[in-house]
Design a protein around this motif. Structure first.
Motif, PDB file in Angstrom:
ATOM      1  N   LYS A  15      54.443  -6.800 -12.638  1.00 17.29           N
ATOM      2  CA  LYS A  15      54.050  -5.540 -13.285  1.00 17.29           C
ATOM      3  C   LYS A  15      54.501  -5.537 -14.742  1.00 17.29           C
ATOM      4  O   LYS A  15      53.723  -5.198 -15.637  1.00 17.29           O
ATOM      5  CB  LYS A  15      54.676  -4.370 -12.524  1.00 17.29           C
ATOM      6  N   GLU A  29      57.389  -8.528  -7.631  1.00 12.97           N
ATOM      7  CA  GLU A  29      56.386  -7.511  -7.926  1.00 12.97           C
ATOM      8  C   GLU A  29      56.709  -6.784  -9.232  1.00 12.97           C
ATOM      9  O   GLU A  29      55.814  -6.547 -10.048  1.00 12.97           O
ATOM     10  CB  GLU A  29      56.262  -6.508  -6.777  1.00 12.97           C
ATOM     11  N   ASN A  38      52.404  -8.097 -16.775  1.00  8.90           N
ATOM     12  CA  ASN A  38      51.056  -7.590 -17.060  1.00  8.90           C
ATOM     13  C   ASN A  38      51.086  -6.536 -18.150  1.00  8.90           C
ATOM     14  O   ASN A  38      50.227  -6.520 -19.028  1.00  8.90           O
ATOM     15  CB  ASN A  38      50.414  -7.020 -15.797  1.00  8.90           C
ATOM     16  N   GLN A  39      52.087  -5.663 -18.102  1.00 13.51           N
ATOM     17  CA  GLN A  39      52.200  -4.622 -19.112  1.00 13.51           C
ATOM     18  C   GLN A  39      52.508  -5.232 -20.473  1.00 13.51           C
ATOM     19  O   GLN A  39      51.880  -4.874 -21.466  1.00 13.51           O
ATOM     20  CB  GLN A  39      53.289  -3.629 -18.736  1.00 13.51           C
TER      21      GLN A  39
END
Length: 172
Positions: free
Chosen positions: A158, A154, A161-162
């Motif tokens: 994250k 996870e 994606n950032q």
């Protein structure tokens, strides 16, 4: 085919683990070779298609409609070429996995290294220094600090994606 596996006191779990790690390294390596060949062929085909579109755009003998269609097609083909760049990141990550599994197998198969906190620390440093992608570094830190696999994944997603929204795709 019969298994060549000792039983009882002769069985060395570390040696068997090292062999299985080596097998997995070989499987990753051959899978990456297969992927590289396929991606290279696809990339070459798309590059040829992009070049053809460029030549159609600048060909005065072609109708305006054909030139416009070639321009749109060129944009789509370039988009596909950029999308193939995911393979560079995948290849880099799998290369890190290969290298790290080899290092771990070496450590596991050497009794002196296995009992040495310094060698375990050195392994961690080598693994950490092999990462150049922020999302990999974040996942490493999370796992080394006790995160579960699910939590690390996870965090990786994250971070990925950032970083993908902050920067262009990097080639390695």
């Amino acid at each position: 085919m019969a298994l060549n596996l000792s039983t009882g006191a002769d069985l060395c779990f570390r040696s068997e683990t090292a062999k299985l790690l080596a097998l997995n390294v070989a499987q990753i390596h051959t899978g990456m070779l297969d992927g590289e060949n396929s991606i290279e062929q696809i990339g070459d085909s798309f590059q040829n298609l992009a070049n053809f579109c460029l030549s159609m755009q600048s060909n005065d003998e072609c109708s305006k409609e054909t030139q416009q269609a070639a321009a749109k097609m060129y944009e789509k083909v370039n988009g596909a070429i950029v999308a193939f760049q995911f393979y560079d990141r995948l290849a880099q990550r799998l290369n890190h996995v290969q290298e790290n599994l080899v290092l771990l197998a070496d450590l596991l198969s050497d009794n002196e290294k296995l009992e040495s906190p310094e060698d375990w620390g050195s392994l961690r440093i080598k693994i950490r220094s092999s990462y150049s992608i922020d999302s990999e570094m974040a996942m490493y830190e999370a796992v080394m600090n006790g995160a579960s696999i699910e939590e690390a994944i996870e965090l990786f997603k994250k971070e990925l994606n950032q970083s993908s929204s902050d920067e262009a795709i990097e080639l390695f």
